[in-house]
Design a protein around this motif. Structure first.
Motif, PDB file in Angstrom:
ATOM      1  N   LEU A 256     -11.852 -69.210 -19.366  1.00 44.55           N
ATOM      2  CA  LEU A 256     -11.667 -69.645 -17.981  1.00 44.55           C
ATOM      3  C   LEU A 256     -12.330 -68.692 -16.998  1.00 44.55           C
ATOM      4  N   VAL A 257     -12.170 -67.395 -17.221  1.00 45.60           N
ATOM      5  CA  VAL A 257     -12.751 -66.387 -16.337  1.00 45.60           C
ATOM      6  C   VAL A 257     -14.273 -66.454 -16.381  1.00 45.60           C
ATOM      7  N   LEU A 258     -14.833 -66.557 -17.569  1.00 45.06           N
ATOM      8  CA  LEU A 258     -16.297 -66.611 -17.693  1.00 45.06           C
ATOM      9  C   LEU A 258     -16.865 -67.904 -17.127  1.00 45.06           C
ATOM     10  N   GLU A 259     -16.165 -69.019 -17.311  1.00 43.49           N
ATOM     11  CA  GLU A 259     -16.613 -70.284 -16.704  1.00 43.49           C
ATOM     12  C   GLU A 259     -16.643 -70.162 -15.190  1.00 43.49           C
ATOM     13  N   GLY A 260     -15.606 -69.561 -14.613  1.00 42.45           N
ATOM     14  CA  GLY A 260     -15.571 -69.370 -13.164  1.00 42.45           C
ATOM     15  C   GLY A 260     -16.706 -68.493 -12.682  1.00 42.45           C
ATOM     16  N   LEU A 261     -16.973 -67.401 -13.399  1.00 44.01           N
ATOM     17  CA  LEU A 261     -18.079 -66.514 -13.045  1.00 44.01           C
ATOM     18  C   LEU A 261     -19.404 -67.266 -13.103  1.00 44.01           C
ATOM     19  N   LYS A 262     -19.635 -67.986 -14.177  1.00 42.08           N
ATOM     20  CA  LYS A 262     -20.919 -68.666 -14.370  1.00 42.08           C
ATOM     21  C   LYS A 262     -21.176 -69.725 -13.308  1.00 42.08           C
ATOM     22  N   LYS A 263     -20.134 -70.302 -12.747  1.00 41.54           N
ATOM     23  CA  LYS A 263     -20.297 -71.284 -11.662  1.00 41.54           C
ATOM     24  C   LYS A 263     -20.884 -70.627 -10.415  1.00 41.54           C
ATOM     25  N   ARG A 264     -20.664 -69.334 -10.258  1.00 39.25           N
ATOM     26  CA  ARG A 264     -21.144 -68.623  -9.066  1.00 39.25           C
ATOM     27  C   ARG A 264     -22.530 -68.025  -9.249  1.00 39.25           C
ATOM     28  N   LEU A 265     -23.054 -67.992 -10.468  1.00 41.89           N
ATOM     29  CA  LEU A 265     -24.365 -67.398 -10.730  1.00 41.89           C
ATOM     30  C   LEU A 265     -25.478 -68.352 -10.314  1.00 41.89           C
ATOM     31  N   ASP A 266     -26.595 -67.781  -9.866  1.00 39.54           N
ATOM     32  CA  ASP A 266     -27.750 -68.619  -9.546  1.00 39.54           C
ATOM     33  C   ASP A 266     -28.498 -68.978 -10.833  1.00 39.54           C
TER      34      ASP A 266
ATOM     35  N   ASN B  71     -19.622 -54.223  -2.921  1.00 37.76           N
ATOM     36  CA  ASN B  71     -18.824 -53.156  -3.507  1.00 37.76           C
ATOM     37  C   ASN B  71     -18.341 -52.212  -2.425  1.00 37.76           C
ATOM     38  N   ARG B  72     -17.948 -51.024  -2.819  1.00 36.42           N
ATOM     39  CA  ARG B  72     -17.398 -50.030  -1.889  1.00 36.42           C
ATOM     40  C   ARG B  72     -18.340 -49.738  -0.731  1.00 36.42           C
ATOM     41  N   ASN B  73     -17.740 -49.384   0.375  1.00 42.98           N
ATOM     42  CA  ASN B  73     -18.459 -48.967   1.581  1.00 42.98           C
ATOM     43  C   ASN B  73     -19.431 -50.029   2.087  1.00 42.98           C
ATOM     44  N   GLY B  74     -19.132 -51.290   1.843  1.00 44.88           N
ATOM     45  CA  GLY B  74     -19.953 -52.380   2.350  1.00 44.88           C
ATOM     46  C   GLY B  74     -21.277 -52.564   1.639  1.00 44.88           C
ATOM     47  N   LYS B  75     -21.483 -51.866   0.545  1.00 47.63           N
ATOM     48  CA  LYS B  75     -22.749 -51.962  -0.188  1.00 47.63           C
ATOM     49  C   LYS B  75     -22.866 -53.350  -0.835  1.00 47.63           C
ATOM     50  N   VAL B  76     -23.967 -54.015  -0.561  1.00 48.35           N
ATOM     51  CA  VAL B  76     -24.244 -55.331  -1.130  1.00 48.35           C
ATOM     52  C   VAL B  76     -25.458 -55.207  -2.029  1.00 48.35           C
ATOM     53  N   ASP B  77     -25.347 -55.768  -3.230  1.00 49.90           N
ATOM     54  CA  ASP B  77     -26.429 -55.663  -4.202  1.00 49.90           C
ATOM     55  C   ASP B  77     -26.446 -56.929  -5.046  1.00 49.90           C
ATOM     56  N   THR B  78     -27.567 -57.179  -5.667  1.00 50.44           N
ATOM     57  CA  THR B  78     -27.689 -58.298  -6.588  1.00 50.44           C
ATOM     58  C   THR B  78     -27.402 -57.812  -7.994  1.00 50.44           C
ATOM     59  N   ALA B  79     -26.474 -58.481  -8.659  1.00 50.49           N
ATOM     60  CA  ALA B  79     -26.106 -58.118 -10.024  1.00 50.49           C
ATOM     61  C   ALA B  79     -26.641 -59.169 -10.985  1.00 50.49           C
ATOM     62  N   GLN B  80     -27.096 -58.705 -12.127  1.00 53.33           N
ATOM     63  CA  GLN B  80     -27.640 -59.561 -13.182  1.00 53.33           C
ATOM     64  C   GLN B  80     -26.613 -59.679 -14.300  1.00 53.33           C
ATOM     65  N   PHE B  81     -26.527 -60.861 -14.919  1.00 50.09           N
ATOM     66  CA  PHE B  81     -25.609 -61.115 -16.021  1.00 50.09           C
ATOM     67  C   PHE B  81     -26.392 -61.689 -17.190  1.00 50.09           C
ATOM     68  N   THR B  82     -26.138 -61.162 -18.378  1.00 49.33           N
ATOM     69  CA  THR B  82     -26.780 -61.633 -19.598  1.00 49.33           C
ATOM     70  C   THR B  82     -25.685 -61.843 -20.639  1.00 49.33           C
ATOM     71  N   PHE B  83     -25.707 -63.008 -21.269  1.00 51.39           N
ATOM     72  CA  PHE B  83     -24.666 -63.369 -22.227  1.00 51.39           C
ATOM     73  C   PHE B  83     -25.276 -63.615 -23.597  1.00 51.39           C
ATOM     74  N   ASN B  84     -24.770 -62.931 -24.610  1.00 52.30           N
ATOM     75  CA  ASN B  84     -25.228 -63.143 -25.983  1.00 52.30           C
ATOM     76  C   ASN B  84     -24.637 -64.439 -26.525  1.00 52.30           C
ATOM     77  N   PRO B  85     -25.269 -65.000 -27.554  1.00 45.31           N
ATOM     78  CA  PRO B  85     -24.674 -66.161 -28.230  1.00 45.31           C
ATOM     79  C   PRO B  85     -23.341 -65.766 -28.861  1.00 45.31           C
ATOM     80  N   PRO B  86     -22.513 -66.737 -29.181  1.00 41.91           N
ATOM     81  CA  PRO B  86     -21.201 -66.421 -29.760  1.00 41.91           C
ATOM     82  C   PRO B  86     -21.302 -65.832 -31.161  1.00 41.91           C
TER      83      PRO B  86
END
Length: 169
Positions: A8-18, A27-42
């Motif tokens: 459920l958590v990963l499905e929710g995350l993946k809905k928000r990814l481009d 993140n802290r102190n108002g820092k905004v950054d682009t984060a990358q996500f990579t998922f291995n096969p099961p």
């Protein structure tokens, strides 16, 4: 394994990814950054059984559920600066367990040299507080501390906290 918390958590995350598996995070102190996500096969049930036979370690059910979704991943890797959380695959777990680490801890995540371990003695005895954090700046593994949560809880909170070390708050 559908509808377990990791799924459920990963499905929710993946809905928000481009389309490039990226997400704008604050993140802290108002820092905004682009984060990358990579998922291995099961991982397969056979791979998990082989891992358990080879290592004689115990895997908590919630972590097995994650492995059946993704046998490792990179979460919150900064596009500009690297870092992020490497959730280790079964092979990487075996290869990352070093001699100085307690025999009953095995690493499941690395973030800039800091480790998250599973204490398989606690898993073996049915305890849910089996995650251990070890800061690479600490002198010895005796400095590791228990996070008092399960893997699924840690994963969900890490994603909600947008990759920040919520356990240090």
């Amino acid at each position: 394994m559908k509808n377990n918390l990791s799924d459920l958590v990963l499905e929710g995350l993946k809905k928000r990814l481009d389309n490039s598996n990226r997400l704008l995070v604050q993140n802290r102190n108002g820092k905004v950054d682009t984060a990358q996500f990579t998922f291995n096969p099961p991982a397969t049930a056979g791979m998990i059984e082989e891992f358990l036979r080879d290592t004689h370690w115990y895997l908590p059910t919630d972590y097995k559920n994650f492995l059946l979704i993704h046998n490792g991943a990179w979460l919150f890797e900064s596009v500009r600066y690297g870092g992020g959380y490497e959730l280790l695959s079964l092979n990487e777990i075996k290869n990352s367990h070093l001699d100085y680490m307690p025999k009953h801890w095995y690493p499941i995540s690395i973030n800039n040299g800091d480790y998250i371990f599973i204490d398989y003695n606690r898993v073996k005895h049915g305890q849910n507080n089996y995650l251990v954090c070890f800061n690479h700046d600490d002198v010895s593994t005796s400095e590791g501390y228990y996070l008092n949560m399960t893997f699924e809880t840690w994963l969900e909170r890490l994603i909600i906290a947008q990759g920040t070390e919520f356990w240090t708050w």
